[in-house]
Design a protein around this motif. Structure first.
Motif, PDB file in Angstrom:
ATOM      1  N   GLU A   1      33.796 -71.326  67.404  1.00  0.00           N
ATOM      2  CA  GLU A   1      35.060 -71.511  68.117  1.00  0.00           C
ATOM      3  C   GLU A   1      35.240 -72.959  68.561  1.00  0.00           C
ATOM      4  O   GLU A   1      36.342 -73.510  68.489  1.00  0.00           O
ATOM      5  CB  GLU A   1      35.111 -70.580  69.336  1.00  0.00           C
ATOM      6  CG  GLU A   1      35.260 -69.112  69.007  1.00  0.00           C
ATOM      7  CD  GLU A   1      33.951 -68.469  68.552  1.00  0.00           C
ATOM      8  OE1 GLU A   1      32.878 -69.118  68.674  1.00  0.00           O
ATOM      9  OE2 GLU A   1      34.005 -67.319  68.062  1.00  0.00           O
ATOM     10  N   GLN A   2      34.167 -73.601  69.002  1.00  0.00           N
ATOM     11  CA  GLN A   2      34.246 -75.005  69.402  1.00  0.00           C
ATOM     12  C   GLN A   2      34.620 -75.889  68.217  1.00  0.00           C
ATOM     13  O   GLN A   2      35.478 -76.771  68.332  1.00  0.00           O
ATOM     14  CB  GLN A   2      32.909 -75.468  69.973  1.00  0.00           C
ATOM     15  CG  GLN A   2      32.621 -75.023  71.392  1.00  0.00           C
ATOM     16  CD  GLN A   2      31.266 -75.516  71.854  1.00  0.00           C
ATOM     17  OE1 GLN A   2      30.240 -75.172  71.271  1.00  0.00           O
ATOM     18  NE2 GLN A   2      31.252 -76.334  72.888  1.00  0.00           N
TER      19      GLN A   2
ATOM     20  N   VAL B   1      36.090 -75.118  65.324  1.00  0.00           N
ATOM     21  CA  VAL B   1      37.445 -74.863  64.838  1.00  0.00           C
ATOM     22  C   VAL B   1      38.482 -75.453  65.794  1.00  0.00           C
ATOM     23  O   VAL B   1      39.454 -76.082  65.368  1.00  0.00           O
ATOM     24  CB  VAL B   1      37.671 -73.346  64.653  1.00  0.00           C
ATOM     25  CG1 VAL B   1      39.148 -73.041  64.416  1.00  0.00           C
ATOM     26  CG2 VAL B   1      36.830 -72.822  63.495  1.00  0.00           C
ATOM     27  N   ALA B   2      38.262 -75.275  67.097  1.00  0.00           N
ATOM     28  CA  ALA B   2      39.213 -75.782  68.083  1.00  0.00           C
ATOM     29  C   ALA B   2      39.321 -77.307  68.026  1.00  0.00           C
ATOM     30  O   ALA B   2      40.434 -77.856  68.083  1.00  0.00           O
ATOM     31  CB  ALA B   2      38.800 -75.333  69.485  1.00  0.00           C
ATOM     32  N   GLU B   3      38.177 -77.999  67.901  1.00  0.00           N
ATOM     33  CA  GLU B   3      38.202 -79.460  67.834  1.00  0.00           C
ATOM     34  C   GLU B   3      38.916 -79.936  66.569  1.00  0.00           C
ATOM     35  O   GLU B   3      39.680 -80.905  66.600  1.00  0.00           O
ATOM     36  CB  GLU B   3      36.781 -80.009  67.881  1.00  0.00           C
ATOM     37  CG  GLU B   3      36.096 -79.860  69.225  1.00  0.00           C
ATOM     38  CD  GLU B   3      36.739 -80.702  70.310  1.00  0.00           C
ATOM     39  OE1 GLU B   3      37.201 -81.819  69.997  1.00  0.00           O
ATOM     40  OE2 GLU B   3      36.775 -80.252  71.464  1.00  0.00           O
TER      41      GLU B   3
ATOM     42  N   ASN C   1      41.230 -78.274  64.790  1.00  0.00           N
ATOM     43  CA  ASN C   1      42.660 -77.983  64.891  1.00  0.00           C
ATOM     44  C   ASN C   1      43.366 -78.965  65.817  1.00  0.00           C
ATOM     45  O   ASN C   1      44.502 -79.390  65.559  1.00  0.00           O
ATOM     46  CB  ASN C   1      42.869 -76.555  65.397  1.00  0.00           C
ATOM     47  CG  ASN C   1      42.548 -75.509  64.355  1.00  0.00           C
ATOM     48  OD1 ASN C   1      42.410 -75.814  63.170  1.00  0.00           O
ATOM     49  ND2 ASN C   1      42.410 -74.268  64.785  1.00  0.00           N
ATOM     50  N   LYS C   2      42.684 -79.336  66.902  1.00  0.00           N
ATOM     51  CA  LYS C   2      43.262 -80.293  67.841  1.00  0.00           C
ATOM     52  C   LYS C   2      43.490 -81.649  67.166  1.00  0.00           C
ATOM     53  O   LYS C   2      44.536 -82.288  67.348  1.00  0.00           O
ATOM     54  CB  LYS C   2      42.335 -80.453  69.044  1.00  0.00           C
ATOM     55  CG  LYS C   2      42.887 -81.312  70.166  1.00  0.00           C
ATOM     56  CD  LYS C   2      41.811 -81.616  71.204  1.00  0.00           C
ATOM     57  CE  LYS C   2      41.196 -80.348  71.759  1.00  0.00           C
ATOM     58  NZ  LYS C   2      40.182 -80.652  72.810  1.00  0.00           N
TER      59      LYS C   2
ATOM     60  N   ASP D   1      43.565 -71.641  57.613  1.00  0.00           N
ATOM     61  CA  ASP D   1      43.067 -70.373  58.160  1.00  0.00           C
ATOM     62  C   ASP D   1      41.832 -69.900  57.394  1.00  0.00           C
ATOM     63  O   ASP D   1      40.880 -69.383  57.994  1.00  0.00           O
ATOM     64  CB  ASP D   1      44.153 -69.299  58.087  1.00  0.00           C
ATOM     65  CG  ASP D   1      45.254 -69.504  59.112  1.00  0.00           C
ATOM     66  OD1 ASP D   1      45.045 -70.283  60.069  1.00  0.00           O
ATOM     67  OD2 ASP D   1      46.326 -68.893  58.954  1.00  0.00           O
TER      68      ASP D   1
ATOM     69  N   ASN E   1      38.798 -72.140  58.360  1.00  0.00           N
ATOM     70  CA  ASN E   1      38.416 -71.879  59.753  1.00  0.00           C
ATOM     71  C   ASN E   1      37.692 -70.543  59.890  1.00  0.00           C
ATOM     72  O   ASN E   1      36.756 -70.408  60.677  1.00  0.00           O
ATOM     73  CB  ASN E   1      39.651 -71.902  60.654  1.00  0.00           C
ATOM     74  CG  ASN E   1      40.147 -73.299  60.940  1.00  0.00           C
ATOM     75  OD1 ASN E   1      39.436 -74.281  60.719  1.00  0.00           O
ATOM     76  ND2 ASN E   1      41.377 -73.408  61.418  1.00  0.00           N
TER      77      ASN E   1
END
Length: 199
Positions: free
Chosen positions: A97-98, A100-102, A104-105, A124, A127
């Motif tokens: 999750e970390q 993927v979030a970084e 995407n940001k 998608d 990820n």
């Protein structure tokens, strides 16, 4: 003169304890400790261009990124259509999750709404392939520009995406035009520093 890899401080904090769940799709980026592993995931010899290390608070190593070219002379390599690879070596654990979030940001800052919509399905898919990483894990992205991106985990191919342009789009997480990308590119492409000093 060969430039030393540049280092920086990353705001992403290491996971307290990264779990590695059971699953068919394993993955996450990691890059190499040396050119002995440079050919992993590729049928051709590759040359190391440069390496960049992310650090937390300036001294805690989180992970490193290395750039490889399918050429016998990395000093002459450019992003001119030739295949290349990014390898990621992790020194700390991170959750999927970390990561993927970084990513995407970063892409949200780099890409237009039209680009995000165009590559949404491929984004998608990649990820969804991520798993938590632990110290010593290794991810690799092999890119054939305008043709294919392949993601491997510890030497095993996990997913290949053949949407034209997706590889170049996705690697803008690290090789984009944002200010924080400039130090990375200077470390991965040392000739950028040489050209700047000559100018």
């Amino acid at each position: 003169m060969k430039q030393k890899p540049t280092e920086t401080i990353l705001t992403m904090r290491p996971a307290a304890r990264a779990r590695r769940p059971w699953g068919v799709l394993g993955l996450l980026f990691v890059i190499g400790f040396g050119a002995l592993l440079a050919g992993e995931g590729s049928g051709q010899d590759q040359a190391l261009s440069g390496r960049y290390t992310y650090r937390f608070l300036g001294f805690i190593k989180l992970f490193s990124i290395s750039l490889y070219w399918e050429t016998d002379d990395a000093a002459q390599a450019r992003f001119d259509g030739r295949p290349y690879a990014l390898r990621f070596d992790y020194y700390r654990g991170f959750s999927a999750e970390q990561l993927v979030a970084e990513g995407n940001k970063a892409l949200a800052k780099e890409a237009s709404e039209q680009e995000m919509a165009r590559f949404a399905e491929s984004l998608d898919r990649i990820n969804a392939s991520y798993l938590d990483v632990s110290k010593g894990d290794r991810y690799r992205l092999d890119i054939i520009p305008d043709e294919r991106l392949t993601l491997s985990f510890n030497g095993k191919e996990l997913i290949a995406i053949s949407q034209p342009g997706f590889g170049e789009f996705y690697t803008r997480i690290w090789l984009g035009e944002r200010e924080e990308c400039q130090a990375i590119k200077n470390a991965l492409l040392p000739e950028r520093l040489s050209e700047a000093s000559q100018g």
